[in-house]
Design an enzyme around this catalytic site. Structure first.
Site, short mmCIF file in Angstrom:
data_model
loop_
_atom_site.label_atom_id
_atom_site.label_comp_id
_atom_site.label_asym_id
_atom_site.label_seq_id
_atom_site.Cartn_x
_atom_site.Cartn_y
_atom_site.Cartn_z
N HIS A 36 -10.40 2.78 -1.06
CA HIS A 36 -10.58 2.45 0.36
C HIS A 36 -11.41 1.17 0.43
O HIS A 36 -12.45 1.11 1.07
CB HIS A 36 -11.24 3.61 1.11
CG HIS A 36 -10.47 4.03 2.32
ND1 HIS A 36 -11.04 4.36 3.51
CD2 HIS A 36 -9.14 4.16 2.52
CE1 HIS A 36 -10.11 4.68 4.40
NE2 HIS A 36 -8.95 4.57 3.81
N HIS A 52 0.82 -1.21 0.00
CA HIS A 52 0.00 0.00 0.00
C HIS A 52 0.86 1.26 0.00
O HIS A 52 0.52 2.26 -0.64
CB HIS A 52 -0.92 -0.01 1.23
CG HIS A 52 -2.00 1.02 1.19
ND1 HIS A 52 -3.10 0.91 0.37
CD2 HIS A 52 -2.14 2.20 1.85
CE1 HIS A 52 -3.88 1.96 0.54
NE2 HIS A 52 -3.32 2.76 1.43
#
Length: 741
Positions: free
Chosen positions: A94, A47
């Site tokens: 998200h 990430h």
């Protein structure tokens, strides 16, 4: 916890590979303590570091005549839009948080992407979103959809930025793992941008905004792992948002930007304080000395590593020019926000984190970040077996339905085609009165740049079904469709941001999809002159069911920015007047591959990507844009999901006007009406300009055909009534709401 004995098993528990643990020991010249290990675990997560994807991302085109910031160098992409203005824009995912806690997952996604924009000194003026959910027959899907939409709406509406557009798509591959991609767009004067950088020995380092709590700890690591049946236990990895606090932070930041007190600023998103301190320091080639005991907390007994890794929302790191402290403190005091000095800039490359007088972590900034010491991997990839199977499909093996009228009305009820009115009515689309597409609906959302003659055209696009069928061509289509939407609205495509949602990068077949998508994106962006300004990669989008991992359909979402040089060229998709001529620009084809019609009516999922020719597409778009600038068109609407029939209905329902058309005798009628071959746009032309339009298209050698004309109310195809546009509008508008009752 900080005193725990660190070994390779502890490192694995934090998501680090054994070889990465060895590399950390080599960098430090010793075994890290738990706090230091936690730092590396979040900063070297996929990430934060893109360790499995950066090799391929670097092949994307990153240069363009309007670009003001290199991809990845700032919090968001930055494009020169003229008149002394720049546009900051970015899209991010998200997904994992939204799968576990849809309301806060989506809300904090919106908050985080808006902070990326205003930390650059830009005021957010528009939001878009791209959402993917599982089968609407599942109660879980309805729960996820309602929670995500409410989260986006409540946060965005309270913060005060209009939602300009978006997309919602349903497929069972997203049953457990929805995709929530949020895009934000802001405007700033070119000479007023703020960089995410730190330098100047002795300059104070501030944390501003909300207090720090335990929410979101190891969120970056959580986003870099598979979702499992036990992932609900990871709710502490989901942050909690406060849009009213963010609104105050926005205004304070923009006021601060009017001073000369700021060296650099960065949002605290994934990985919190450690991410901001390391990335800003590495970029400025300086270090920092930070005392974590000075960070304002909202929970007691937090360990230093928890403070470092917390992803509490509405916080930013600001490096201030020494001697300008009072200016900064007065502004944040005025807005009733925390503004605490937690450290200072130092010479060298070290980040030294203290708890009072005790040194709790000593790490080199450059070794933590992408482009520095973070690992880079070259993952294996191989073509999956299904790819060859999909290519065996033939339209000749599909029987044409006897009653195409039934098919047409069923498509209008299909949740992938029907209006997303149930969704967007929960969003504020009018706040700040910049949205030009509310009263003049167009293929792209249009934002007025007040005080200028210009407007921005914005869209998010991706048909994941096409990408699965052929990742390279499917992703080229996503870029081409985004450009087509902007062109149909009167704008010129300028640049893109992307949100790359894929399965596990260690799965060679999933990584093959990723590699193909990057190749297709790069080719299309070069052709359409839309360089990549940045974005985000989201791997591990799949669910473990028993011991079998099922990845979602590969979904490289394209967020595209276009510029309307003159607002008078804003072109609507809506039919204007009875009697206007309807033309199809582009060529009809005997193609139903990958269409919603083929999947939902015939229940056939295995088919190749629909027809696409990049050169033809580019020439078509250039011709349509020029015809708009010559004021030849009444309306323009691209043919996409649902084919020509759905495009005609969508153009008709705005002003309750019908259509009377004739299909092409050389093309199967179902393919003509419902096929999704690319490179087609439906335009209407007033009778007075019909000759000029035809002459122009012939001069440009663009294929086109006369479909028919706009009528008062009825939908007629080959002299057969398909019903009335008013009834079609009711079905189209209400279908999704009916599913969600």
């Amino acid at each position: 916890m900080a005193d725990i004995k660190v070994n390779v098993e502890v490192a694995k528990g934090l998501g680090l590979l054994p070889e990465e643990f060895e590399k950390i020991k080599e960098i430090l010249g010793r075994t890290p303590n738990f706090t230091e290990l936690s730092i590396f675990s979040v900063m070297w997560s996929e990430h934060a570091s893109y360790k499995n994807s950066i090799k391929w991302l670097k092949t994307l085109p990153r240069e363009g005549k309007h670009l003001l910031a290199e991809a990845g160098s700032e919090n968001a992409g930055l494009v020169d839009v003229g008149d002394g203005l720049a546009c900051a824009f970015k899209i991010e995912s998200h997904n994992h948080p939204s799968a576990i806690e849809p309301y806060q997952g989506a809300a904090t996604g919106v908050g985080g992407i808006n902070r990326d924009i205003f930390t650059m000194g830009a005021r957010p003026i528009a939001q878009l979103n791209s959402l993917r959910f599982g089968s609407l027959n599942l109660d879980r899907t309805k729960w996820l959809l309602k929670g995500v939409v409410k989260g986006i709406g409540n946060y965005g509406n309270s913060f005060g930025v209009a939602v300009l557009g978006g997309e919602v798509f349903f497929d069972e591959s997203y049953n457990q793992n929805p995709l929530v991609n949020a895009m934000s767009v802001g405007i700033v004067k070119k000479d007023k941008t703020i960089s995410a950088i730190s330098y100047g020995e002795g300059n104070p380092v501030y944390i501003v905004g909300s207090s720090t709590g335990k929410d979101g700890i190891h969120g970056a690591t959580f986003a870099s792992a598979d979702l499992t049946e036990d992932s609900a236990d990871d709710i502490p990895s989901v942050q909690v948002g406060d849009p009213f606090q963010e609104k105050l932070l926005l205004e304070a930041t923009l006021e601060l930007n009017e001073t000369d007190a700021v060296i650099g600023m960065q949002d605290m998103g994934a990985a919190g304080i450690i991410c901001s301190t390391s990335e800003m320091s590495a970029k400025g080639e300086h270090g920092m000395r930070v005392d974590l005991s000075k960070v304002p907390l909202r929970q007691q007994n937090m360990e230093p590593w928890e403070i470092l890794l917390s992803e509490s929302q509405e916080r930013m790191l600001v490096v201030v020019k020494k001697g300008k402290e009072k200016i900064v403190e007065d502004i944040f005091d005025k807005w009733d926000l925390n503004c605490a000095v937690i450290g200072e800039v130092t010479k060298g490359n070290r980040l030294n984190f203290y708890w009072g007088k005790d040194l709790v972590a000593d790490v080199p900034a450059s070794d933590l970040v992408l482009g520095g010491g973070a690992p880079v991997y070259d993952r294996e990839y191989k073509e999956p077996a299904y790819y060859a199977e999909y290519k065996k499909f033939s339209i000749d093996n599909v029987e044409e339905p006897e009653n195409l009228k039934d098919v047409a009305w069923e498509l209008l009820r299909n949740p992938n085609i029907a209006s997303k009115k149930w969704v967007f009515e929960q969003y504020d689309t009018m706040v700040r009165t910049n949205n030009m597409s509310t009263n003049t609906p167009s293929d792209a959302g249009i934002v007025n740049l007040k005080g200028t003659n210009k407007a921005l055209a914005l869209t998010v696009d991706c048909n994941a079904r096409y990408v699965k069928a052929d990742p390279e061509i499917g992703t080229s289509i996503a870029v081409a469709e985004a450009a087509r939407n902007i062109v149909c609205s009167g704008g010129e495509p300028s640049a893109i941001t992307n949100c790359l949602n894929f399965g596990n990068p260690y799965n060679p077949e999933a990584f093959w999809q990723f590699v193909g998508a990057i190749k297709g994106m790069g080719a299309a962006c070069r052709k359409f002159g839309t360089p990549v300004t940045g974005g985000n990669v989201s791997f591990y989008n799949q669910t473990l069911i028993g011991d079998k991992a099922e990845p979602v359909m590969p979904t490289p979402t394209i967020g595209m920015l276009g510029i309307l040089e003159d607002k008078k060229h804003h072109t609507s998709l809506a039919f204007k007047s009875k009697g206007d001529m309807i033309f199809l620009v582009g060529k009809s084809r005997n193609d139903i591959s990958c269409s919603e019609y083929l999947v939902s009516w015939h229940k056939i999922k295995a088919s190749p990507v629909p027809y696409f020719n990049m050169e033809e597409e580019y020439n078509l778009q250039q011709a349509v844009l020029e015809s708009i600038r010559r004021d030849l068109l009444q309306s323009a609407h691209d043919v996409s999901e649902g084919g020509v029939f759905v495009a005609l209905v969508e153009s008709g329902i705005v002003n309750n006007l019908g259509f009377d058309i004739t299909t092409d005798a050389e093309i199967r009628e179902d393919a003509f009406l419902f096929g999704e071959a690319q490179g087609r746009i439906i335009v209407t032309v007033s009778p007075e300009k019909e000759g000029d339009f035809i002459d122009f298209m012939l001069e440009r050698k663009i294929p086109f055909s006369t479909l028919g004309h706009v009528t008062k109310a009825q939908m007629r195809i080959d002299d057969v009534s398909f019903g009335f546009i008013e009834d079609a509008k009711k079905v189209y508008d209400e279908a999704l709401g009916e599913y969600l009752k």
